[in-house]
Design a protein around this motif. Structure first.
Motif, short mmCIF file in Angstrom:
data_model
loop_
_atom_site.label_atom_id
_atom_site.label_comp_id
_atom_site.label_asym_id
_atom_site.label_seq_id
_atom_site.Cartn_x
_atom_site.Cartn_y
_atom_site.Cartn_z
N PRO A 100 -12.94 9.03 -1.71
CA PRO A 100 -11.98 10.19 -1.23
C PRO A 100 -12.92 11.48 -1.34
O PRO A 100 -12.24 12.39 -0.79
CB PRO A 100 -10.89 10.01 -2.26
N THR B 94 -2.59 3.09 -4.49
CA THR B 94 -3.67 3.62 -3.75
C THR B 94 -5.18 3.13 -4.40
O THR B 94 -5.21 2.72 -5.38
CB THR B 94 -3.67 5.08 -3.67
N TYR B 95 -6.13 3.26 -3.49
CA TYR B 95 -7.48 2.90 -3.92
C TYR B 95 -8.61 3.86 -3.66
O TYR B 95 -8.19 4.67 -2.55
CB TYR B 95 -7.87 1.67 -3.14
N ALA C 62 -8.55 0.01 2.05
CA ALA C 62 -8.01 1.02 2.98
C ALA C 62 -7.45 0.82 4.32
O ALA C 62 -7.70 -0.34 4.61
CB ALA C 62 -9.14 1.81 3.23
N LEU D 225 0.77 -1.04 -0.03
CA LEU D 225 0.03 -0.05 -0.07
C LEU D 225 0.80 1.23 0.02
O LEU D 225 0.26 2.37 0.06
CB LEU D 225 -0.96 0.04 0.97
N THR D 226 1.99 1.24 -0.02
CA THR D 226 3.06 2.25 -0.12
C THR D 226 3.26 2.39 -1.80
O THR D 226 3.63 3.55 -2.11
CB THR D 226 4.35 1.95 0.47
#
Length: 302
Positions: free
Chosen positions: A89, A61-62, A162, A57-58
């Motif tokens: 978002p 992104t979702y 997330a 996850l670095t």
């Protein structure tokens, strides 16, 4: 006139395509294919038809935000009700009716402490018809737990993830690793068969899981989340996780490349693929007599 019309149509098409692509997850495994199947309860659900591997996850992104809420500080060893809200978002709520059922659940939440000792696999319940959900949490360690929320919105049919945090009062500990392919928990022996001493990045490994009773008695594996077992992996640097399902399930035999040989396997097998070197802790989950049992292993990747 025809030329102007054609240019206008093409312009509209590319503008629309731009906004559609922006709405999709920017991750390798965000483009998982899902197939409608009927689960053991007779419900239609979406199950992944290819292997996700480890999700860093670095790097990716979702379009999903998971906010954690608690009424009072969480203390070690005490059960707390945790509120989880899901939004895009842009701040739009993600309601329960907008979520697909995947592996018998609408939401999978993986919670792990900094030392990688206290792992929880949870399925929050909806609170109302908005984007609020809740689950009960009883930690055995201190520190900032990482909370990975995994869903598949019906509209996109794409995996969305997330990352959030859940603080437990007290000082946290760092993980300690030593290669291990056997684990004994509550009279159950978990073994990873033929696991290499050191794994390589970017390669698919078939991890065979053997589960037996230490007393020599027969052990009956009950179905949990539509399968006889599941596996989750976390890395030592806290970059992400892998949520693995058995490759002999209906959803994954096709893309595992193992065909009928996997389907005839009497044990449990999982595909494991990671992009980064380092230590990884794997948790195997089964269910015996109505209770979940978790085995754990440590593997090194170069």
């Amino acid at each position: 006139m025809n030329t102007c019309l054609s240019v206008g149509v093409l312009s509209v098409f590319f503008v629309a395509a731009y906004f559609v692509l922006r709405a999709l997850p920017t991750a390798q495994c965000g483009f998982l294919h899902y197939e409608e199947i009927v689960n053991a309860e007779g419900e239609i659900e979406l199950c992944a038809t290819n292997h996700a591997g480890f999700i860093d996850l670095t790097r990716f992104t979702y379009p999903l935000v998971a906010q954690i809420g608690i009424e009072s500080p969480i203390s070690l060893g005490s059960e707390t009700q945790v509120r989880l809200s899901l939004e895009t978002p842009g701040g739009m709520e993600i309601a329960p009716h907008e979520l697909a059922v995947t592996h018998t659940e609408k939401m999978h939440v993986m919670v792990i402490d900094p030392s990688l000792e206290d792992y929880h696999h949870l399925h929050p319940e909806a609170v109302g018809i908005g984007g609020d959900y809740q689950f009960n949490f009883k930690p055995t360690r201190s520190g900032n737990y990482r909370v990975f929320t995994e869903i598949v919105p019906l509209r996109s049919r794409r995996q969305a993830i997330a990352l959030s945090q859940l603080e437990v009062t007290g000082e946290s500990e760092m993980p300690e690793f030593a290669r291990s392919t056997e684990s004994i928990v509550h009279g159950v022996r978990f073994e990873l068969l033929d696991a290499p001493e050191v794994l390589q990045t970017g390669r698919d490994y078939r991890l065979e899981l053997q589960v037996t009773a230490t007393a020599g008695d027969e052990i009956v594996l009950e179905t949990v989340m539509g399968a006889k077992g599941h596996m989750v992996a976390f890395d030592g640097e806290g970059k992400g996780f892998a949520h693995m399902h058995p490759i002999d399930s209906v959803a994954s035999v096709r893309t595992a490349g193992l065909g009928s040989a996997a389907a005839k396997s009497t044990g449990l097998a999982f595909l494991f693929n990671v992009p980064n070197p380092g230590w990884y802790r794997l948790f195997a989950q089964i269910q015996v007599k109505g209770e979940p049992v978790f085995g754990r292993f440590d593997l090194k990747v170069e």
